[in-house]
Design a protein around this motif. Sequence first.
Motif: not given
Lengths: 100, 593, 204
Positions: B260, B266-268, C56, C137
């Motif tokens: 996450f 790709g997590g933030q 994303h 994700l």
Amino acid sequence: MAHPEQATTSGRPTHAHPNYILIWVFLAVLTAVELSVAFLPWPKTLIILILLGMAFWKAALVGLYYMHLRFEPNRLRILAIAPLPLFAVLVCAVITEWIW
Amino acid sequence: MATTATGTSSYTADHGHAHVDDRSFLRKYIFSTDHKIIGIQFLLMSLTFLLLGGTLAMVMRWQLGFPGKPLPGGTLLPETYTNNGVVLPEFYNAAVTMHGTFMVFFAIMPLLVGVFGNYLIPLKIGAPDMAFPRINMASFWTAVPAGLLMLAGFFVEGGSAAAGWTSYAPLSARSDLTGVHLGQIFWCLSLIILGLSSIMGSFNYITTVINLRAPGMNWFRLPLSIWALFVTACLVLLAIPVLSGAAILLLFDQTIGTHFFDPVAGGQPLLWQHLFWFFGHPEVYILILPGMGMASDIIANGARKPIFGYSSMVLAIIAIGFLGWGVWGHHMFQSGMNPTLGTTFMISTLLIAVPSAIKTFNWLGTIWQGNITFHVPMLHALAFVSMFVIGGLSGVFMAASPFDIYIHDTYFIVAHLHYVLFGGSLFAIFAAVTYWYPKMFGRMMNPFWGKVHFWLTLVFYNCTFFPMHQLGLHGHMRRIYDPTQYAFLREVQPVNVFISISAFCLFATQFIFAANFIVSWFKGEKAPMNPWLDNGLEWTVASPPPHGNFGATVPTVYRGPYEYSSPHSDQDYLPQNLPMPGAASAHPQPAGD
Amino acid sequence: MAHAAAMHEDVMLPPVQRAAGAGVYTEKLGMWIFLGSEVMFFTALIGTYVILRFAHPSSWKPPGQVLNIPVTAVNTFLLICSSVTMVKAFASAQDGLLQQLKLWLVATCVIGATFVGVQVYEYRHLIEKGFVPSEGLYGSTFYTMTGFHGFHVTLGVICMIFVTQKAFRGKYTQSDHRGVEVIGLYWHFVDLVWIILFTIVYLI
């Protein structure tokens, strides 16, 4: 969904029950419409807006009729919707991180 | 007049008759559903964590003042903590993290909300107990394992959490970066469990204040302590679940391979900061509002005057509760967030200074030309106002994002947060504990030692934290292990030494309070029903109050709680539940809003 | 408010010997307030999903390619049915039809448990296909949102069984069926959350 007052032995006013089955039909129809719309060849943003609108419509039906908010005192209704603006604040503020 | 409500509502079932109490010791003092006992349980637990948090601060201050010198007693610690007694960087990071974590979550928050929320709300609104007494008991007994789990971090491999009390991801998610695995997991789990405890408490408090006020106790006759605790409980209810959610996501990143917060997949990282501070900012108002409310009650009492501007005080509390949701980004000005978003947060943050300022002027207005009694709680409450103002002023500087570029993550921030949390919350807690101690334990704390503790604390506290403003402006960063590694900080190292010595004296002084607390419990002067000549409902019952508080008679309230020096009374106070002589006032006001 | 001639406080009305509060009895007020905290919990999870998806979008596949929409659509319909049975149970209690109360409560338990069962079946199927929480994700957010919803439904089913048991022991009457209304509010809330989740997780 009229609710005529009827006194019971305890003095508590009651109203005729809403037509729960009719609400159920609405919910089922809305779900079916959602399923169709999701796969239409329309612009994605439009589809998302329609789907979200229908989802919130269904949620409102459950809240108003099954959870009886339609018939509760105003004070309780305000309490019930109080958290919703916070959801909007968090999501909207953070979306600006990526689309502004 | 008022009769007992007979019926099967949960709160009246066992509490109608206060004189019959045949519960076992276990039911009375350990697994008690009585809000007063639960409040005292939270008090003992929180004071213990306050001591632990303070001890960790001493470790930090030793290392900062005397880097590289062996910590006294350091050789007793395991070699993962110290090397020949010298604090290791890993242990220093753990100390920094756990000091903050213990203080925020297990000391200040439960002291204000768990102790005084529980103890004061039913008594001050005229209720026999909370709306849901068994859930109240569950709330305390859920907090205990949360605390134990947090403590357990020190005893596992890798040590306790060490990524700061704010646990920024991905640092806190990656044990290859911190060297800590289990400790970080325990941190998340502990807060998730504590979150359940807090949520149980908060909906109990809110329901109780809304539905269980005594007849005549209209909203605008509530003491400000109750208003503050009520709004605080609303903040807890709505903010803590966001922390729980964030902690769960972090836990998943730590354990089941999600990403996450890890940019690798790709997590933030910014997501963690947004979620944490969306909770974190309401959290700091949770940490100050009850103190403001209780200080108001105590200041009015000490000045023998009604609180100045009661309505604006209430509106200010509500405004702080409201606006507090829209300022969280000011913790993130330097995070790389969208600068325009940053500007909106700067504006909202500057705005929120206004209600706090209104409250400050109202406190001043209250003591202006008052017949002031400088009892120990009053001293602490006045210190609360002055120290909070200093902390608030530094906050106004930090609210300006251009200025924040210069002082973010420096000791300027550390100074600010300690001025509001120690200068603010902790002085308010000292005031409140001393004030309500007679009601809780039936004895007075020793006033002489109370004054000694107060003055020494005030002096050492300012010596410890005021110079931190200067350090921060000089560029001294937070959470640093050895400031002397930088030439530009070597020149201010004497300030660090001064701060550390002051801190040791400050810590030592707290043992005076601890001794006063413990000795007075057994040997203190027996307390009368109303030692401070206060108007609140809790002072109309015995010290300590019986189980069920008001017995068979539901009190009826005729006025607000600040009728000091009233022309209608031949004394300088006028309790809320005293009917006025003369028929017209002998009937309660209609129970409307 | 109960009139002066009532010998006992009507527990399904606001407390009598108290200042005017929310206008409802205390247990119901408590449940509504608790639900506020649940809204915020799902806000954090759903908010996370929205943010990550904006940041994303390539991590996600179009609807229907990974997740089984037909089965879940039927499951959604089932959960809505369980809301109907729940509210019918409450209406029966209000009307004093205690036998019907028991039947509707049993129906709610059965349908609720079925919903959980279908979700578990779906999870197993997805995991076999390689769609796991650590799989990007899409997987992480899917399992977190639906998993915590499922957890709440499971807790709801357990409480529903307790309430059903109490009903069979005759503990609910026309004049005191607070437990039925309170569990009902929780149950409808769980349904409401699923209505939102089904749309945003499966159809968008």
